[in-house]
Scaffold this active site. Structure first.
Site, short mmCIF file in Angstrom:
data_model
loop_
_atom_site.label_atom_id
_atom_site.label_comp_id
_atom_site.label_asym_id
_atom_site.label_seq_id
_atom_site.Cartn_x
_atom_site.Cartn_y
_atom_site.Cartn_z
CD GLU A 134 -3.63 -2.60 7.18
OE1 GLU A 134 -2.49 -2.77 6.74
OE2 GLU A 134 -4.31 -1.60 6.91
CG HIS B 47 -5.95 1.96 5.21
ND1 HIS B 47 -5.52 2.91 6.10
CD2 HIS B 47 -4.93 1.08 5.06
CE1 HIS B 47 -4.28 2.61 6.47
NE2 HIS B 47 -3.90 1.51 5.85
N GLY C 164 2.44 1.81 10.96
CA GLY C 164 3.51 2.80 10.91
C GLY C 164 4.20 3.06 12.23
CB SER D 291 4.76 -2.41 12.16
OG SER D 291 4.47 -1.06 12.46
CE LYS E 133 -0.22 3.23 4.73
NZ LYS E 133 -0.17 3.32 6.18
CD GLU F 256 -2.99 5.54 6.81
OE1 GLU F 256 -2.98 5.59 5.57
OE2 GLU F 256 -2.06 5.03 7.48
CG ASN G 158 -1.72 1.21 1.44
OD1 ASN G 158 -1.78 2.06 0.55
ND2 ASN G 158 -2.37 1.33 2.59
#
Ligand code: PGA
Length: 258
Positions: free
Chosen positions: A178, A100, A184, A219, A11, A102, A9
């Site tokens: 996730e 996702h 991250g 991660s 991003k 985000e 991904n």
């Protein structure tokens, strides 16, 4: 042994189209050169989708990071800023990321929006990678399974199109677990925790009459990938940061090929 999947991904990266093309070229060399037995995919930004698709051809699945929720009869219409499933299908894409964290967090995507996006994607014959995961607070309160139950409920009402594979022979649905606190951050749940959650996800979607490869994301890197890859409960990885560094991504791909 069942197929494993490694999906990158990207991003909102990289900043420049030539960098995106170079990254795709390196990925092409990686999958062509090595003894790769897993399936590899990438989700570049919209701006780079077509060039990356043209470079990777049939070697790597290419998908979008988002999709319009609005339904129009032929996938066109007055929706400024949106990209429809039909448009994505017409440039030869394979899958779409939906849900996702985000997008849930920064764009307040609700269950209705996510369901609409999944329906649009399925209707165009593309696969969905549906992302779910709990926040740090929910993890600490041991509410992970409650959060996932709610997030997976979005799938319950969606009538699955037949056949259950997309025209490109991909499963129609993937789930990516996730944990938000693992994205991250360099932190991950233990293997045992991930396996328990994946078992729960499998049971839950089976109740809806669905089956799907279940990926872990958050991660994943070239050091921890081997442990995840060995688990029969983990069908693959959704990789953010490490997918932008080709040496790391190549190591993750080989870990899931063993
Ligand atoms: P990360 O991101 O690998 O950088 O943690 C994963 C993701 O957001 O899909």
């Amino acid at each position: 042994m069942s197929t494993k999947w490694v999906i990158g991904n990207w991003k909102m990266n990289p900043a420049d189209p030539t960098e995106a093309a170079a990254l795709a070229q390196s990925l092409l060399h990686t999958v062509q050169a090595a003894d790769i037995s897993c399936q590899v995919g990438v989700a570049p930004s919209f701006l780079h989708l077509v060039s990356v698709r043209n470079i990777l051809k049939e070697w790597v699945h290419v998908g979008a990071q988002d999709i319009a929720a609005h339904q129009t009869p032929v996938g066109i219409g007055a929706f400024t800023g949106d990209v429809s499933a039909v448009q994505l299908m017409n440039v030869g894409l394979d899958f779409v990321l939906v849900g996702h964290s985000e997008r849930r967090q920064y764009y307040n995507e609700t269950a209705n929006t996510l369901a609409a996006k999944i329906r649009q994607t399925f209707a165009s014959g593309l696969s969905v990678i549906y992302c779910v995961g709990e926040s740090k607070a929910s993890y600490e309160c041991q509410e992970t399974l409650d959060v996932l139950t709610e997030q997976l409920a979005v799938l319950a009402d969606i009538v699955k199109n037949e056949p259950s594979t997309s025209p490109k022979n991909l499963p129609q649905l993937f789930i990516a677990y996730e944990p938000v606190w693992a994205i991250g951050t360099g932190l991950t749940p233990t293997l045992d925790e991930i396996e328990q959650v994946h078992g729960f996800i499998r049971q839950t979607i089976q109740k809806f009459g669905m089956n799907a490869p279940i990926l872990y994301g958050g991660s994943v890197n070239d050091t921890n990938a081997a442990e995840f890859a060995r688990s029969t409960m983990i069908d693959g990885a959704l990789v953010g940061g490490a997918s932008l560094k080709i040496e790391s991504f190549a190591k993750i791909i080989s870990a899931f090929s063993e």
